[in-house]
Design a protein around this motif. Structure first.
Motif, PDB file in Angstrom:
ATOM      1  N   SER A 131       0.851  -1.184   0.000  1.00 56.18           N
ATOM      2  CA  SER A 131       0.000   0.000   0.000  1.00 56.18           C
ATOM      3  C   SER A 131       0.887   1.234   0.000  1.00 56.18           C
ATOM      4  O   SER A 131       2.036   1.197   0.476  1.00 56.18           O
ATOM      5  CB  SER A 131      -0.882   0.009   1.249  1.00 56.18           C
ATOM      6  N   ASP A 132       0.344   2.357  -0.498  1.00 60.11           N
ATOM      7  CA  ASP A 132       1.108   3.601  -0.371  1.00 60.11           C
ATOM      8  C   ASP A 132       1.175   4.051   1.082  1.00 60.11           C
ATOM      9  O   ASP A 132       2.015   4.880   1.450  1.00 60.11           O
ATOM     10  CB  ASP A 132       0.540   4.693  -1.265  1.00 60.11           C
ATOM     11  N   ASP A 171       2.109  -2.014  -4.748  1.00 61.64           N
ATOM     12  CA  ASP A 171       1.143  -1.008  -4.308  1.00 61.64           C
ATOM     13  C   ASP A 171       0.081  -0.887  -5.398  1.00 61.64           C
ATOM     14  O   ASP A 171       0.359  -0.358  -6.477  1.00 61.64           O
ATOM     15  CB  ASP A 171       1.851   0.328  -4.095  1.00 61.64           C
ATOM     16  N   GLY A 173      -2.614   0.919  -5.444  1.00 59.61           N
ATOM     17  CA  GLY A 173      -3.364   2.163  -5.445  1.00 59.61           C
ATOM     18  C   GLY A 173      -4.737   1.971  -4.805  1.00 59.61           C
ATOM     19  O   GLY A 173      -5.110   0.867  -4.411  1.00 59.61           O
ATOM     20  N   GLU A 174      -5.488   3.049  -4.695  1.00 57.50           N
ATOM     21  CA  GLU A 174      -6.821   2.954  -4.104  1.00 57.50           C
ATOM     22  C   GLU A 174      -7.759   2.209  -5.041  1.00 57.50           C
ATOM     23  O   GLU A 174      -7.822   2.503  -6.243  1.00 57.50           O
ATOM     24  CB  GLU A 174      -7.374   4.347  -3.800  1.00 57.50           C
ATOM     25  N   SER A 216       4.411  -0.085  -8.306  1.00 54.89           N
ATOM     26  CA  SER A 216       3.160   0.650  -8.150  1.00 54.89           C
ATOM     27  C   SER A 216       2.303   0.436  -9.380  1.00 54.89           C
ATOM     28  O   SER A 216       2.784   0.526 -10.513  1.00 54.89           O
ATOM     29  CB  SER A 216       3.412   2.155  -7.963  1.00 54.89           C
TER      30      SER A 216
END
Length: 218
Positions: A131-132, A171, A173-174, A216
């Motif tokens: 996760s970020d 990651d 992202g959302e 990412s």
């Protein structure tokens, strides 16, 4: 030879989306999640093997490892959010943080340890979903982010120690998932990314097999 993947947290969200993408490409899938009913439904859709349980349970991890004597891909996607509403670290309940460490750090490491012999034989890959929040200082996300930062470093060292196994800490992202909705509310989560799009990018990563590292997406 058919490729085999073991995906945790595979009954919904990114785990299910990735399972669908891999199934379409002909992979054999072993799926796990805590919710047996949702998991069985997903497995029936994809012609996969469902083994319901909690990856925080060592007995369950051993059962999963036994189900994949040959393994090309391990996806450690299952995880917890921790305390909600998201508290400041000054108020974070330590018993909840301890449980979160077990779910988000100890469990994926334990499953990786259990499946490494099979992964080594096939020069396989490990995907750890990060996760970020592992790298950013976001108010309220300290507990969750700390567990993901720990998972990142475990992944980093694993990549150095296992040169024949590709290791990516990703990651995504959302995404519009139940977990994000629990954290920020359903309305805000609805504006986040589609897990299917992230899964497609993750599938491309797996097929391309770049050098181990933090990635990412999408």
């Amino acid at each position: 030879m058919t490729n085999t993947a073991l995906i945790t947290g595979a009954s919904r969200g990114l785990g299910l989306a990735l399972a669908r993408s891999l199934a379409a490409a002909g992979w054999r899938l072993v799926l796990t999640a805590r919710g047996a009913e949702e998991l069985e439904k997903a497995a029936a859709e994809l012609g996969a093997t469902a083994i319901a349980g909690d990856v925080a349970d060592p007995t369950h991890r051993a059962r999963l490892a036994q189900a994949v004597p040959e393994l090309d891909l391990l996806v450690n996607n299952a995880g917890g959010l921790g305390a909600t509403p998201l508290p400041h670290l000054a108020d974070y309940p330590l018993d909840v943080f301890d449980e979160l460490l077990t779910t988000n750090v100890v469990a994926p490491l334990g499953l990786t340890q259990a499946t490494l012999p099979a992964l080594r034989r096939r020069r396989g890959s490990v995907v750890n979903i990060s996760s970020d929040a592992a790298t950013g200082a976001y108010e309220g996300w300290g507990g969750y982010g700390a567990t993901k930062a720990a998972l990142d470093q475990l992944s980093n060292v694993l990549a150095a120690e296992e040169p024949d196994v590709a290791v990516w800490w990703v990651d995504p992202g959302e995404m519009n998932t139940r977990m994000l909705a629990d954290a920020v509310g359903a309305e805000e989560a609805a504006n986040a990314g589609d897990p299917a799009a992230v899964a497609a990018a993750l599938h491309d990563l797996i097929k391309g097999r770049p050098a181990s590292g933090r990635v990412s997406l999408p």
